[in-house]
Write a protein that holds these residues in place. Structure first.
Motif, PDB file in Angstrom:
ATOM      1  N   THR A 177       0.838  -1.199   0.000  1.00 40.14           N
ATOM      2  CA  THR A 177       0.000   0.000   0.000  1.00 40.14           C
ATOM      3  C   THR A 177       0.875   1.252   0.000  1.00 40.14           C
ATOM      4  OG1 THR A 177      -1.753  -1.146   1.194  1.00 40.14           O
ATOM      5  CG2 THR A 177      -1.777   1.265   1.278  1.00 40.14           C
ATOM      6  N   VAL A 178       1.891   1.250   0.874  1.00 43.49           N
ATOM      7  CA  VAL A 178       2.788   2.411   0.939  1.00 43.49           C
ATOM      8  C   VAL A 178       3.506   2.583  -0.387  1.00 43.49           C
ATOM      9  CG1 VAL A 178       4.825   3.374   2.064  1.00 43.49           C
ATOM     10  CG2 VAL A 178       3.074   2.229   3.421  1.00 43.49           C
ATOM     11  N   TYR A 179       3.974   1.478  -0.966  1.00 42.94           N
ATOM     12  CA  TYR A 179       4.672   1.591  -2.246  1.00 42.94           C
ATOM     13  C   TYR A 179       3.753   2.220  -3.300  1.00 42.94           C
ATOM     14  CZ  TYR A 179       7.207   0.629  -6.456  1.00 42.94           C
ATOM     15  OH  TYR A 179       7.857   0.785  -7.650  1.00 42.94           O
ATOM     16  N   GLY A 180       2.511   1.811  -3.321  1.00 43.24           N
ATOM     17  CA  GLY A 180       1.561   2.402  -4.269  1.00 43.24           C
ATOM     18  C   GLY A 180       1.375   3.893  -4.056  1.00 43.24           C
ATOM     19  N   TRP A 181       1.426   4.317  -2.806  1.00 38.36           N
ATOM     20  CA  TRP A 181       1.263   5.730  -2.497  1.00 38.36           C
ATOM     21  C   TRP A 181       2.486   6.554  -2.868  1.00 38.36           C
ATOM     22  CZ3 TRP A 181      -0.739   5.018   3.190  1.00 38.36           C
ATOM     23  CH2 TRP A 181      -2.074   4.622   3.172  1.00 38.36           C
ATOM     24  N   VAL A 182       3.677   5.986  -2.725  1.00 38.78           N
ATOM     25  CA  VAL A 182       4.895   6.787  -2.847  1.00 38.78           C
ATOM     26  C   VAL A 182       5.753   6.433  -4.060  1.00 38.78           C
ATOM     27  CG1 VAL A 182       4.997   7.132  -0.351  1.00 38.78           C
ATOM     28  CG2 VAL A 182       6.298   5.274  -1.385  1.00 38.78           C
ATOM     29  N   ARG A 183       5.294   5.579  -4.929  1.00 37.21           N
ATOM     30  CA  ARG A 183       6.148   5.130  -6.033  1.00 37.21           C
ATOM     31  C   ARG A 183       6.543   6.258  -6.982  1.00 37.21           C
ATOM     32  NH1 ARG A 183       1.404   1.755  -7.927  1.00 37.21           N
ATOM     33  NH2 ARG A 183       0.214   3.228  -9.163  1.00 37.21           N
ATOM     34  N   HIS A 184       5.769   7.318  -7.022  1.00 35.13           N
ATOM     35  CA  HIS A 184       6.093   8.443  -7.906  1.00 35.13           C
ATOM     36  C   HIS A 184       7.056   9.436  -7.266  1.00 35.13           C
ATOM     37  CE1 HIS A 184       2.905  10.045  -5.369  1.00 35.13           C
ATOM     38  NE2 HIS A 184       3.383  11.255  -5.648  1.00 35.13           N
ATOM     39  N   VAL A 185       7.349   9.266  -5.975  1.00 40.56           N
ATOM     40  CA  VAL A 185       8.265  10.182  -5.288  1.00 40.56           C
ATOM     41  C   VAL A 185       9.695   9.748  -5.611  1.00 40.56           C
ATOM     42  CG1 VAL A 185       9.037  11.054  -3.045  1.00 40.56           C
ATOM     43  CG2 VAL A 185       6.614  10.543  -3.430  1.00 40.56           C
ATOM     44  N   PRO A 186      10.467  10.611  -6.266  1.00 37.21           N
ATOM     45  CA  PRO A 186      11.835  10.207  -6.609  1.00 37.21           C
ATOM     46  C   PRO A 186      12.686  10.094  -5.346  1.00 37.21           C
ATOM     47  CG  PRO A 186      11.474  12.507  -7.172  1.00 37.21           C
ATOM     48  CD  PRO A 186      10.157  11.960  -6.711  1.00 37.21           C
ATOM     49  N   THR A 187      13.577   9.113  -5.364  1.00 38.26           N
ATOM     50  CA  THR A 187      14.479   8.944  -4.228  1.00 38.26           C
ATOM     51  C   THR A 187      15.813   9.587  -4.568  1.00 38.26           C
ATOM     52  OG1 THR A 187      15.189   6.806  -5.050  1.00 38.26           O
ATOM     53  CG2 THR A 187      13.405   6.816  -3.447  1.00 38.26           C
ATOM     54  N   ASN A 188      16.465  10.039  -3.563  1.00 37.25           N
ATOM     55  CA  ASN A 188      17.771  10.657  -3.727  1.00 37.25           C
ATOM     56  C   ASN A 188      18.790   9.560  -4.023  1.00 37.25           C
ATOM     57  OD1 ASN A 188      20.273  11.869  -3.324  1.00 37.25           O
ATOM     58  ND2 ASN A 188      19.476  13.230  -1.747  1.00 37.25           N
ATOM     59  N   PRO A 189      19.581   9.669  -5.083  1.00 36.25           N
ATOM     60  CA  PRO A 189      20.571   8.630  -5.399  1.00 36.25           C
ATOM     61  C   PRO A 189      21.565   8.389  -4.269  1.00 36.25           C
ATOM     62  CG  PRO A 189      20.381  10.195  -7.214  1.00 36.25           C
ATOM     63  CD  PRO A 189      19.558  10.733  -6.070  1.00 36.25           C
ATOM     64  N   GLU A 190      21.850   9.430  -3.486  1.00 34.82           N
ATOM     65  CA  GLU A 190      22.767   9.250  -2.359  1.00 34.82           C
ATOM     66  C   GLU A 190      22.162   8.346  -1.303  1.00 34.82           C
ATOM     67  OE1 GLU A 190      23.969  13.055  -0.878  1.00 34.82           O
ATOM     68  OE2 GLU A 190      24.560  13.740  -2.871  1.00 34.82           O
ATOM     69  N   TRP A 191      20.855   8.449  -1.061  1.00 37.46           N
ATOM     70  CA  TRP A 191      20.202   7.577  -0.084  1.00 37.46           C
ATOM     71  C   TRP A 191      20.297   6.128  -0.541  1.00 37.46           C
ATOM     72  CZ3 TRP A 191      15.093  10.780  -0.121  1.00 37.46           C
ATOM     73  CH2 TRP A 191      15.293  11.981   0.561  1.00 37.46           C
ATOM     74  N   ARG A 192      20.013   5.924  -1.836  1.00 37.43           N
ATOM     75  CA  ARG A 192      20.082   4.553  -2.353  1.00 37.43           C
ATOM     76  C   ARG A 192      21.489   3.996  -2.236  1.00 37.43           C
ATOM     77  NH1 ARG A 192      17.684   4.987  -8.089  1.00 37.43           N
ATOM     78  NH2 ARG A 192      17.816   7.194  -7.703  1.00 37.43           N
ATOM     79  N   ALA A 193      22.490   4.810  -2.559  1.00 35.73           N
ATOM     80  CA  ALA A 193      23.881   4.358  -2.471  1.00 35.73           C
ATOM     81  C   ALA A 193      24.253   4.059  -1.016  1.00 35.73           C
ATOM     82  CB  ALA A 193      24.814   5.402  -3.060  1.00 35.73           C
ATOM     83  N   ASP A 194      23.833   4.917  -0.095  1.00 36.28           N
ATOM     84  CA  ASP A 194      24.119   4.684   1.322  1.00 36.28           C
ATOM     85  C   ASP A 194      23.478   3.391   1.810  1.00 36.28           C
ATOM     86  OD1 ASP A 194      25.562   7.019   1.422  1.00 36.28           O
ATOM     87  OD2 ASP A 194      23.964   8.196   2.386  1.00 36.28           O
ATOM     88  N   ARG A 195      22.236   3.160   1.425  1.00 38.55           N
ATOM     89  CA  ARG A 195      21.560   1.929   1.848  1.00 38.55           C
ATOM     90  C   ARG A 195      22.206   0.701   1.230  1.00 38.55           C
ATOM     91  NH1 ARG A 195      15.257   3.517   2.594  1.00 38.55           N
ATOM     92  NH2 ARG A 195      15.757   5.046   4.160  1.00 38.55           N
ATOM     93  N   ARG A 196      22.620   0.816  -0.018  1.00 32.55           N
ATOM     94  CA  ARG A 196      23.281  -0.311  -0.676  1.00 32.55           C
ATOM     95  C   ARG A 196      24.603  -0.632   0.018  1.00 32.55           C
ATOM     96  NH1 ARG A 196      23.233   1.247  -6.037  1.00 32.55           N
ATOM     97  NH2 ARG A 196      21.168   0.354  -6.181  1.00 32.55           N
ATOM     98  N   ARG A 197      25.371   0.405   0.363  1.00 31.28           N
ATOM     99  CA  ARG A 197      26.636   0.189   1.083  1.00 31.28           C
ATOM    100  C   ARG A 197      26.398  -0.422   2.456  1.00 31.28           C
ATOM    101  NH1 ARG A 197      28.336   4.842  -1.679  1.00 31.28           N
ATOM    102  NH2 ARG A 197      27.399   6.212  -0.135  1.00 31.28           N
ATOM    103  N   ALA A 198      25.409   0.083   3.169  1.00 29.67           N
ATOM    104  CA  ALA A 198      25.111  -0.445   4.499  1.00 29.67           C
ATOM    105  C   ALA A 198      24.687  -1.902   4.418  1.00 29.67           C
ATOM    106  CB  ALA A 198      24.024   0.388   5.172  1.00 29.67           C
ATOM    107  N   HIS A 199      23.880  -2.230   3.424  1.00 28.18           N
ATOM    108  CA  HIS A 199      23.440  -3.619   3.259  1.00 28.18           C
ATOM    109  C   HIS A 199      24.620  -4.519   2.888  1.00 28.18           C
ATOM    110  CE1 HIS A 199      20.808  -6.954   2.430  1.00 28.18           C
ATOM    111  NE2 HIS A 199      21.383  -7.102   1.256  1.00 28.18           N
ATOM    112  N   ALA A 200      25.484  -4.057   2.001  1.00 25.08           N
ATOM    113  CA  ALA A 200      26.652  -4.849   1.612  1.00 25.08           C
ATOM    114  C   ALA A 200      27.554  -5.101   2.814  1.00 25.08           C
ATOM    115  CB  ALA A 200      27.428  -4.131   0.510  1.00 25.08           C
ATOM    116  N   LYS A 201      27.743  -4.098   3.664  1.00 19.96           N
ATOM    117  CA  LYS A 201      28.569  -4.279   4.858  1.00 19.96           C
ATOM    118  C   LYS A 201      27.926  -5.276   5.810  1.00 19.96           C
ATOM    119  CE  LYS A 201      30.903  -1.907   8.631  1.00 19.96           C
ATOM    120  NZ  LYS A 201      31.390  -3.160   9.058  1.00 19.96           N
TER     121      LYS A 201
END
Length: 111
Positions: free
Chosen positions: A52-76
């Protein structure tokens, strides 16, 4: 959504009751996503399904830095989990090994 409405929604610390109007929950979801929160975090806070949340917010662009930070944190996190057993075993062996004194001087002395 205006910035003032988003700020007002984000400042609200009151728990979200189950009977809260859908439009209000959606507005909070949009404000939280714009502030950088993840879909699972928003879903947990608003007590609605992630889909439901994804449907509500899918049009909101995410900051590429946030995605990169989350990807790094997950990889670690994954790397640490993968090597945790090896590191624990290495420490166990080091602790169990007899202690040696200082190493002798191995330099050759010239006459």
């Amino acid at each position: 959504m205006t910035d003032s409405l988003a700020d007002e929604v984000l400042r609200s610390d009151a728990p979200v009751p189950g009977g809260e109007p859908r439009a209000v929950r959606r507005a909070r979801a949009l404000a939280l996503r714009a502030a950088g929160r993840s879909v699972p975090e928003i879903a947990g806070e608003l007590r609605v399904a992630r889909s439901t949340v994804y449907g509500w917010v899918r049009h909101v662009p995410t900051n590429p830095e946030w995605r990169a930070d989350r990807r790094r944190a997950h990889a670690k996190l994954m790397t640490d989990a993968r090597w945790a057993g090896h590191h624990d075993e290495r420490e166990r062996r080091r602790d169990a090994a007899p202690r040696r004194g200082p190493r002798p001087d191995r330099r050759r002395h010239r006459p």
